[in-house]
Structures are given as C-alpha cells and as structure tokens.
Design a protein around this motif. Sequence first.
Motif, PDB file in Angstrom:
ATOM      1  N   GLY A 281       1.610   2.636   6.084  1.00 49.09           N
ATOM      2  CA  GLY A 281       1.092   1.293   5.865  1.00 49.09           C
ATOM      3  C   GLY A 281       1.967   0.238   6.513  1.00 49.09           C
ATOM      4  O   GLY A 281       1.470  -0.693   7.155  1.00 49.09           O
TER       5      GLY A 281
ATOM      6  N   THR B  42      -5.462  -6.516   3.271  1.00 49.72           N
ATOM      7  CA  THR B  42      -5.324  -5.226   2.587  1.00 49.72           C
ATOM      8  C   THR B  42      -6.108  -4.136   3.312  1.00 49.72           C
ATOM      9  O   THR B  42      -5.682  -2.975   3.347  1.00 49.72           O
TER      10      THR B  42
ATOM     11  N   SER C 282      -4.480  -0.559   5.506  1.00 52.71           N
ATOM     12  CA  SER C 282      -4.842   0.576   4.659  1.00 52.71           C
ATOM     13  C   SER C 282      -5.726   1.572   5.403  1.00 52.71           C
ATOM     14  O   SER C 282      -5.569   2.789   5.249  1.00 52.71           O
TER      15      SER C 282
ATOM     16  N   ARG D  28      -2.500   3.662  -0.817  1.00 51.79           N
ATOM     17  CA  ARG D  28      -3.349   2.990   0.173  1.00 51.79           C
ATOM     18  C   ARG D  28      -4.798   2.927  -0.270  1.00 51.79           C
ATOM     19  O   ARG D  28      -5.488   1.930  -0.039  1.00 51.79           O
ATOM     20  N   ARG D  29      -5.298   3.975  -0.908  1.00 50.10           N
ATOM     21  CA  ARG D  29      -6.696   3.951  -1.363  1.00 50.10           C
ATOM     22  C   ARG D  29      -6.876   2.895  -2.448  1.00 50.10           C
ATOM     23  O   ARG D  29      -7.864   2.147  -2.439  1.00 50.10           O
TER      24      ARG D  29
ATOM     25  N   LEU E 152      -5.161   0.155  -2.911  1.00 50.43           N
ATOM     26  CA  LEU E 152      -5.120  -1.169  -2.305  1.00 50.43           C
ATOM     27  C   LEU E 152      -6.385  -1.442  -1.502  1.00 50.43           C
ATOM     28  O   LEU E 152      -6.924  -2.555  -1.524  1.00 50.43           O
ATOM     29  N   LEU E 153      -6.878  -0.439  -0.789  1.00 49.04           N
ATOM     30  CA  LEU E 153      -8.098  -0.589   0.000  1.00 49.04           C
ATOM     31  C   LEU E 153      -9.282  -0.966  -0.879  1.00 49.04           C
ATOM     32  O   LEU E 153     -10.051  -1.885  -0.562  1.00 49.04           O
TER      33      LEU E 153
ATOM     34  N   GLY F 255       0.811  -1.213   0.000  1.00 47.68           N
ATOM     35  CA  GLY F 255       0.000   0.000   0.000  1.00 47.68           C
ATOM     36  C   GLY F 255       0.843   1.261   0.000  1.00 47.68           C
ATOM     37  O   GLY F 255       0.499   2.253  -0.652  1.00 47.68           O
TER      38      GLY F 255
ATOM     39  N   LYS G 279       0.725   7.693  -0.884  1.00 51.75           N
ATOM     40  CA  LYS G 279       1.731   6.644  -0.987  1.00 51.75           C
ATOM     41  C   LYS G 279       3.103   7.264  -0.788  1.00 51.75           C
ATOM     42  O   LYS G 279       3.259   8.502  -0.768  1.00 51.75           O
TER      43      LYS G 279
END
Length: 497
Positions: free
Chosen positions: A400, A125, A129, A85-86, A88-89, A80, A201
């Motif tokens: 993360g 994940t 995240s 992160r978004r 991957l979330l 992430g 990120k």
Amino acid sequence: MTNSTSTTTPPAARAGRREWTALGVLMLPLLLVSMDVSVLYFAIPAISADLEPSGTQQLWIFDIYAFVLAGLLMTMGSLGDRIGRRKLLLAGAAAFGAASLVAAYAGSAETLIAARAVLGIGGATLMPSTMALIRTMFTDPAQRAKAIGLWSGVMTAGIALGSVMSGVLVEYFWWGSVFLVNLPAMVLLLLLGPVLLPESKDPDPGRFDWPSVPLSMAAVLPVIYGLKEIPSEGWHTGYVVSITVGLLFAALFVHRQRTATDPMISPALFRGGGFTPAVVLNLVSSFGMMGSAFFTTQYLQSVLDKSALEAALWALLPSVPIGLAAPMATSLVQKGVNRAYVVTAGFLIGAAGYGLLALAGTDSMWLVLIACGVLASGIVMVISQMTDLAMGAAPTERAGSASSLLETGAEFGGALGMAVLGSIGTAVYRHEIPSSAPAPARETLGGALAMADRVPGLATAAREAFTSGMQGAAIAGTVLLAGAAVAAAVTLRRIRV
C-alpha cells in the motif's frame, strides 16, 4: 528484494479464475476514481447556472477532489498496510458512493464542495488499495505484470473517458447524473469485495505515525496548488512561495521518515532493487503525459474551433492505441527482452509523439491526434513497466505504501509537466502575439478570442501564436523524454525484479 532470484525459491502460486474475476471488480472503482478527475469538464456550466457559485467556489468545486486525493494518498496507503487493504477499500467505496449521492442532489455550492472533498478521501483509499491487492493476489511475476498492465490502461483511459461521459450525460440528463453513475460500481464492489478479495496487511506494522499525516499533506498540497496555478496565472510570488513552503515541509517529512521508530513510509522501500528509479521515471512519464494535455485540449477547442463535446469526442481517438501499448510492453518483457530496452523504447516513442506535435500548424487536427496517440502509447508502456517494477521490488507487507508513493509521484509529475511546459508555451505565445494587441489578448488565447470581434485579424494572430507556443513546449517535451530514455537505459539495464 534483491536483483537476482535464488534457485531454491519455490515458484509463486498462479492466480486462477477467482483472482481474475476479482481484478475485474477492482477495475470498476479504479475507472470511476480516475474519471472523477475530469468528469466536471462539461458539467460546470450547468452547475454554475443551477447553484450560482462564486468564482472562488467554482474553482473549489473543480479542484478540491484532486487536492484531497493527492494529499491523502500516502496516508491511506500506509493505513491500508496496517488495518487491511480490503477493509480500507470497502470503507472507501462506501464513502465514495455516499458522497456521490450527496453531490448529485447538492442544493448549494458549499454542499457540493464538501461532497467533492469526501469523494477525494474515498478516491485516496481506493487507488493504493487496488494496486496493493493486485500485488497480493498475483504473486506470479508474469501474471502480476499482466494485471498491472490492465490497471495502468484502465486508469489512463478513465481520465480520457471522464470528460466525454460528462458531456453526454449533461446533454441528455441533469448535471447530478455525472455523480450517480458511481453508485452501481460501488454497490457491486461492496457486495462482491468481501467474497472475492483477500484481506492482506502488514503482520507487524508498528504504531501508526500520526504526526506524519499533517506533514505529508503540508508537503503535497502547497506544491500541487502552486504548480496547478502557474500555467494559467504565471510565476506569481504567491505560487512560488506556496511551492517553497511545500518543499520545506517535504524536507521535514523526509526527516521524520528517516528518524521515526515506525515511519509512515519506510525508508527501506527505497533500498529495494529498482524501486527508486521506478518512482522517478514514473514521475517523468506523468510529466510528459499531462504536459501535452494542457495544449491539445485548448488546440482542439480554441484553435480548431470545435465545441467542447466535439473536442472531447475527437480526443478519444488517441486513447485507442493505449489499450494495446501496456500488454505489448508486458509481452516483450515476458519474452525475454530486457525491461530497460522496453522502457527506453517507450520514452523514445513518447519523444516521437512530441516531435510530431512540434510540426503541427493551425489546421493540423489529424497530425495532433496522431501525435497524442503516439505519445500516450509510449508513456503507458513506461507507466505499466515502472509500476510492475516498483510493486515487484516492494515487500508485500508494504504494498500500500509503495503504491501510494508511485501515485503521489505521478500527481507531482503531472502538475509539474503542466507548469513547466505550460509556462514555455505561454512565454512563446506572449512573444509571438503582436504588441499592438489588447492586454487581455496578450495574456491568453481565450482572452484574444473573447475580443476577436472588435479587433480584425486578432483571432488568426492569436491562434498562430498559441500554435507556436505548443510547438515550443513540444520541442522541450521531446528533449525531456529523449533524456529520460537515456536515463532508463543506464539505470534499469542491470535491474531484475
């Protein structure tokens, strides 16, 4: 991150309605991911009747979610940080929703096991995240602390609610409904996430360290497996070997992180003020929380003779004060109370909970419930503060990875708590049970109750022996948390993050 704040640092931007609304959206998948740890407690009998799994398949249906989740947390946290992160979330939410649908309508044990494995991947994940995005959205320390307090409370409550929800759903619907409840929250996240959640990120992450992926899983999974089996099966050679192998791979993983050009987990994280003690004390708090759960759930069902659903409903009562514990701890710190004193108080409250549990007899339901409430409240105070300390000490670009380390440590702590305290309780039980009892009765309380109709007085003796075991484990828990209180007071007193 240093232990003092420069006077020239500009004030952090405060979060507004958009960020708090986004936090509410993030809480839904977090609640469901934590609920999925315990959601099969009451669904397993119905699943067994419908799909007719073998004994081994039934164990995998129950355990594979937690194994995959624990094994992939560090990988997904690092991923992430690199891809966003978004992103991957949302990918994890889609996988979690799709796997929930497959699990709900699984026509075979193999399909359900595979779906539960994908649920574990999705959960791995989602958890790091959500915390990393909270670190990104709430840059003001006071607001971040409040948001993390809510995160801690929701995650803890989800584990308690999962078993109750499964009991209610299975009572009125079919077993697949325990998975279908995941879908609305995941759809909501997929619709609102792109609008409300910022992408974040590491701007310069380097190459992804693929060799660390199998190393991390080989370090985590054998240890978690061995620790999970020891409470019920004892310190058999196979489980000790499993733990030993995992620890050897853990040493290799640490060596890889220290020598790789672009490691999965940067060693610099542990040089951040307060990060290392936060991870360690968070692990200890999980040890205390899960170690008590091993006994209290059996006590309500097997000692007090409550049905599974009755026991789960009664077990909800201790979760009521949990909702107040984290905000209270956050408020005290924001009013100027040294975090070390708040965490020390949390551990002492947890130790008091174990002390009350040590006083329980074979007919002490209210004392046990109060003890659990006191223990959980103290532990949640610690978890909320240690999470805030760790995330505040970690650079935003590594949020993360920092979150995944905290959660992996919590998984280890919980498994270790069940293994150590469970082993103490089992040893006391086997010492206290009459030597004339049949062999199965000398092993476990469940074995004794299964034979109680054939052996007069066996049920009473077994329940008294189990309660003595719970008392012995509670005394050990009291000593552990009291020691953790001293360690917190010493290590955290000078840390300011």
